[in-house]
Design a protein around this motif. Sequence first.
Motif, PDB file in Angstrom:
ATOM      1  N   ASP A  10       0.816  -1.215   0.000  1.00 27.43           N
ATOM      2  CA  ASP A  10       0.000   0.000   0.000  1.00 27.43           C
ATOM      3  C   ASP A  10       0.852   1.269   0.000  1.00 27.43           C
ATOM      4  O   ASP A  10       0.504   2.254  -0.667  1.00 27.43           O
ATOM      5  N   ALA A  11       1.955   1.257   0.729  1.00 28.76           N
ATOM      6  CA  ALA A  11       2.804   2.450   0.810  1.00 28.76           C
ATOM      7  C   ALA A  11       3.378   2.805  -0.561  1.00 28.76           C
ATOM      8  O   ALA A  11       3.451   3.985  -0.919  1.00 28.76           O
ATOM      9  N   LYS A  13       2.020   1.974  -3.480  1.00 29.92           N
ATOM     10  CA  LYS A  13       0.873   2.406  -4.288  1.00 29.92           C
ATOM     11  C   LYS A  13       0.559   3.868  -3.998  1.00 29.92           C
ATOM     12  O   LYS A  13       0.356   4.666  -4.924  1.00 29.92           O
ATOM     13  N   SER A  14       0.561   4.224  -2.726  1.00 24.68           N
ATOM     14  CA  SER A  14       0.303   5.617  -2.342  1.00 24.68           C
ATOM     15  C   SER A  14       1.362   6.549  -2.914  1.00 24.68           C
ATOM     16  O   SER A  14       1.060   7.650  -3.383  1.00 24.68           O
ATOM     17  N   TRP A  15       2.611   6.107  -2.862  1.00 26.59           N
ATOM     18  CA  TRP A  15       3.702   6.927  -3.393  1.00 26.59           C
ATOM     19  C   TRP A  15       3.505   7.169  -4.897  1.00 26.59           C
ATOM     20  O   TRP A  15       3.624   8.301  -5.375  1.00 26.59           O
ATOM     21  N   GLU A  17       0.755   7.028  -6.624  1.00 25.34           N
ATOM     22  CA  GLU A  17      -0.418   7.888  -6.816  1.00 25.34           C
ATOM     23  C   GLU A  17      -0.081   9.342  -6.484  1.00 25.34           C
ATOM     24  O   GLU A  17      -0.560  10.268  -7.149  1.00 25.34           O
ATOM     25  N   HIS A  18       0.737   9.542  -5.475  1.00 28.52           N
ATOM     26  CA  HIS A  18       1.181  10.890  -5.105  1.00 28.52           C
ATOM     27  C   HIS A  18       1.979  11.515  -6.252  1.00 28.52           C
ATOM     28  O   HIS A  18       1.796  12.692  -6.588  1.00 28.52           O
ATOM     29  N   ARG A  19       2.865  10.735  -6.869  1.00 26.00           N
ATOM     30  CA  ARG A  19       3.675  11.235  -7.995  1.00 26.00           C
ATOM     31  C   ARG A  19       2.769  11.626  -9.170  1.00 26.00           C
ATOM     32  O   ARG A  19       3.003  12.630  -9.824  1.00 26.00           O
ATOM     33  N   THR A  28      -0.476   6.021 -13.069  1.00 22.36           N
ATOM     34  CA  THR A  28       0.527   5.200 -12.392  1.00 22.36           C
ATOM     35  C   THR A  28       1.253   4.317 -13.397  1.00 22.36           C
ATOM     36  O   THR A  28       2.446   4.050 -13.240  1.00 22.36           O
TER      37      THR A  28
END
Length: 78
Positions: A10-11, A13-15, A17-19, A28
Amino acid sequence: MAQMNVSIPDALKSWAEHRVAEGRYSSTSDYVRDLIRRDQERADAVAELQAAVDAGRSSGRSDKTISDVIVEAINKYP
């Protein structure tokens, strides 16, 4: 274009998505493609450097002194 499914924590994936949210990437998938391209370019550069090191090692020793090499370099690239 081929499709690939990848499982990531998850971490990560979040990164990713943040980019994308920053606006540099459209998705992504675009971000992951860029990462793979950059890794491929890096691997190519490392292989090229390794080939130069191998060529240098196999070329043998030189009778030139450091001073000779410096003078040659100065004359070659004034």
